[in-house]
Write an enzyme that holds these catalytic residues in place. Structure first.
Site, PDB file in Angstrom:
ATOM      1  N   GLU A 143      16.192  13.776  -8.461  1.00 51.45           N
ATOM      2  CA  GLU A 143      17.120  14.452  -9.409  1.00 51.45           C
ATOM      3  C   GLU A 143      17.225  15.956  -9.531  1.00 51.45           C
ATOM      4  O   GLU A 143      16.084  16.603  -9.524  1.00 51.45           O
ATOM      5  CB  GLU A 143      16.731  14.166 -10.980  1.00 51.45           C
ATOM      6  N   HIS A 165      11.822   8.839 -10.347  1.00 56.04           N
ATOM      7  CA  HIS A 165      12.107   9.853  -9.513  1.00 56.04           C
ATOM      8  C   HIS A 165      11.591  11.056  -9.557  1.00 56.04           C
ATOM      9  O   HIS A 165      10.923  11.427 -10.591  1.00 56.04           O
ATOM     10  CB  HIS A 165      13.867   9.992  -9.780  1.00 56.04           C
ATOM     11  N   ARG A 215       4.449   8.092  -0.387  1.00 54.29           N
ATOM     12  CA  ARG A 215       4.032   7.426   0.993  1.00 54.29           C
ATOM     13  C   ARG A 215       5.528   7.495   1.626  1.00 54.29           C
ATOM     14  O   ARG A 215       6.317   6.828   1.331  1.00 54.29           O
ATOM     15  CB  ARG A 215       3.314   6.099   0.763  1.00 54.29           C
ATOM     16  N   GLU A 251       3.066  16.091  -2.189  1.00 54.41           N
ATOM     17  CA  GLU A 251       2.293  15.749  -1.216  1.00 54.41           C
ATOM     18  C   GLU A 251       3.018  14.473  -0.298  1.00 54.41           C
ATOM     19  O   GLU A 251       3.095  13.560  -1.255  1.00 54.41           O
ATOM     20  CB  GLU A 251       0.847  15.352  -1.751  1.00 54.41           C
ATOM     21  N   ASN A 306       0.379   6.725   6.374  1.00 55.19           N
ATOM     22  CA  ASN A 306      -0.698   6.002   6.850  1.00 55.19           C
ATOM     23  C   ASN A 306      -0.002   5.362   8.246  1.00 55.19           C
ATOM     24  O   ASN A 306       0.770   4.629   8.314  1.00 55.19           O
ATOM     25  CB  ASN A 306      -0.810   4.930   5.909  1.00 55.19           C
TER      26      ASN A 306
END
Length: 144
Positions: free
Chosen positions: A117, A69, A3, A51, A55
């Site tokens: 990483e 991570h 997000r 992805e 919002n």
């Protein structure tokens, strides 16, 4: 899925700093969110995709304690850090061997604070560590 607080800022980071391709986007006005899918070499099925979800109206998130991570394999972690730094990216751990090992890693942070990483994939030690730790078979495509 990550997000993000500003979709374009994040797309810019993943494309301009990490060299990914923007594969596709979608908008959902009814539920007020936007998606962007990014990856290397055209994405799925040959490569993984990330992805990004925006919002609408939410500009930041708490990281929480479950997220660690993302890890990306790179040919040369030192060169990757130089390239990321030159593109304005934030290196949070310079390239070098892991503590107690020989696999070369580095860390960068994206604009929303997510850690990434970088694992130098040309290390035979990396392949052996993964094989012993995970019981996996040696994959010559990933562990050159």
């Amino acid at each position: 899925m990550l997000r993000v607080g500003n979709l374009q800022r994040s797309i810019d980071f993943y494309t301009k700093v990490l060299g990914m391709q923007l594969l596709r986007t979608s908008e959902n006005p009814e539920y007020k969110y936007s998606l962007a899918f990014l990856g290397y070499e055209g994405g799925n099925p040959g490569q993984a995709e990330i992805e990004l979800t925006y919002n609408w109206g939410t500009d930041s998130y708490d990281m929480g304690t479950a997220y660690g991570h993302i890890a990306l394999g790179v040919a040369d972690a030192y060169a990757a850090c130089d390239k990321i730094r030159a593109a304005g990216g934030n290196i949070t751990r310079e390239a070098g061997p892991v503590k107690g090992g020989s696999t070369v890693i580095a860390f960068v942070t994206d604009p929303d604070g997510y850690k990434i990483e970088l694992i130098q994939m040309n290390s035979r030690a990396h392949a052996k560590e993964h094989q012993q730790d995970a019981g996996a078979t040696f994959d010559p495509l990933r562990n050159a």
